[in-house]
Design an enzyme around this catalytic site. Structure first.
Site, short mmCIF file in Angstrom:
data_model
loop_
_atom_site.label_atom_id
_atom_site.label_comp_id
_atom_site.label_asym_id
_atom_site.label_seq_id
_atom_site.Cartn_x
_atom_site.Cartn_y
_atom_site.Cartn_z
N GLY A 1 -7.10 -0.24 2.39
CA GLY A 1 -8.26 0.60 2.64
C GLY A 1 -8.10 1.54 3.81
O GLY A 1 -7.23 2.42 3.80
N THR B 1 2.01 2.41 10.00
CA THR B 1 0.86 2.57 10.88
C THR B 1 0.71 1.31 11.72
O THR B 1 1.45 0.35 11.55
CB THR B 1 -0.42 2.89 10.10
N HIS C 1 -2.20 -1.50 13.61
CA HIS C 1 -3.56 -2.02 13.78
C HIS C 1 -3.59 -2.76 15.10
O HIS C 1 -2.56 -3.22 15.60
CB HIS C 1 -3.93 -2.98 12.65
N CYS D 1 2.52 7.35 10.18
CA CYS D 1 2.42 8.03 8.89
C CYS D 1 3.39 9.19 8.76
O CYS D 1 3.13 10.15 8.02
CB CYS D 1 0.99 8.50 8.64
N ARG E 1 0.84 -1.19 0.00
CA ARG E 1 0.00 0.00 0.00
C ARG E 1 0.88 1.25 0.00
O ARG E 1 2.05 1.23 0.38
CB ARG E 1 -0.93 0.01 1.22
#
Length: 247
Positions: A156, A81, A83, A174, A76
Site C-alpha cells: 500500500g 524504500t 519504513h 525508489c 510489491r
C-alpha cells in the site's frame, strides 16, 4: 458498501505484518475472509520491491542488520524504500475486482488518501505527473507500492510524518537519487500527532474505498486466519509453488 475489517496497530514489526498480509491475501483469494485495512508504523526497516536489488542500498544487508535495520525483499512493485517510527503506513488487503479500478486508478486513490490526510494535518500535498506517490512542492513525502496476486491487492502506502529522514540516506529511495525527501514535521516545524493521523487515514481510506470498517486487533486477525478450514491456505501456497517452478 464493502464490509471490511480495520486494524490500527501503532508500532508493529514489519515481518509480522508482512506475514499477515500474505496469509490474508491468500484467504481472500479463496473467498474465506473479508477485506482488511491495516494502519500503523514499523521499526526501522528497508524493503526492496521486485524491480529492485541491493545496488540501491548504501550499506550491505549485513551492515544494515548490525545497525538494527531489517532488510526484506518483497513482492510489491517498485524499488527500495524505508519504513520507520514516525512514518504512517497503510495496507489495504482488498479484492481488486471490488475496487472497480485499474492499477493506475488505485494508485491515484492511495495518493488521494495521503493528500487528504496531509491536508487535515496542515500540509499541502500534490501529485507528480512523472512519479507516483505524494509530494510537497518538489519534495517527496509519500510512497506507493502494490502487489496483486490471485485477484487480491496488498501492500500500500507510506507517508512521512515525523520520520527521521536520515533513514533515507541508507538507500537510493525508489531509484530517485536526485529527489529531496521531506516530512510533515520538517514542513510544519513541529511533530504530528500519530494517533490522530491514523484516525484520519482510516476515515479517508474508508470513504475512498467505500467501505464500512469494523475495528479488530492484530491478535484477533491472526486468530481468524488460524481458524480457517485446515489445508485451505496450504492449497494456494502449493499452487503458487507449482506456478513458480514452471516459470
Amino acid at each position: 458498501m464493502t464490509e471490511a475489517y480495520l486494524i490500527k496497530n501503532g508500532r508493529t514489526p514489519y515481518g509480522r505484518v508482512l506475514k499477515l498480509q500474505r496469509r490474508w491475501a491468500r484467504a481472500m483469494a479463496q473467498d474465506l475472509i473479508r477485506p482488511l485495512l491495516w494502519i500503523g508504523r514499523h521499526p526501522a526497516v528497508v524493503t526492496i520491491g521486485k524491480r529492485g536489488d541491493e545496488k540501491e542500498l548504501h550499506f550491505s544487508p549485513e551492515d544494515l542488520t548490525r545497525q538494527g535495520v531489517g532488510v526484506f525483499n518483497i513482492e510489491r512493485g517498485g524499488l527500495a524504500t524505508v519504513h520507520g517510527p514516525g512514518q504512517l503506513v497503510a495496507y489495504p488487503i482488498w479484492p481488486f475486482k471490488a475496487i472497480s479500478l485499474g492499477v493506475r486508478k488505485f494508485v491515484w486513490l492511495l495518493e488521494e488518501a495521503m493528500i487528504q490526510t496531509l491536508a487535515q494535518l496542515g500540509v499541502q500535498g500534490n501529485r507528480s505527473e512523472v512519479n507516483p506517490g505524494a509530494w510537497a512542492g518538489k519534495d517527496k513525502i509519500g510512497f506507493v507500492g502494490l502487489a496483486i496476486k490471485h485477484g487480491v491487492v496488498f501492500h500500500g502506502l507510506s507517508l512521512n510524518l515525523n520520520l527521521d529522514l536520515h533513514l533515507f540516506e541508507l538507500i537510493i529511495p525508489c531509484g530517485l537519487d536526485k529527489v529531496a525527501i521531506t516530512s510533515a514535521r520538517k514542513i510544519l516545524g513541529r511533530a504530528v500527532d500519530m494517533d490522530l493521523a491514523e484516525d484520519i487515514m482510516a476515515q479517508v481510506l474508508g470513504d475512498l474505498l467505500e467501505a464500512r470498517l469494523s475495528p479488530i486487533t492484530l491478535e484477533e486477525a491472526e486468530e481468524m486466519l488460524e481458524s480457517l478450514a485446515p489445508g485451505a491456505e496450504e492449497s494456494l501456497i502449493n499452487r503458487e509453488m507449482r506456478l513458480a517452478e514452471r516459470a
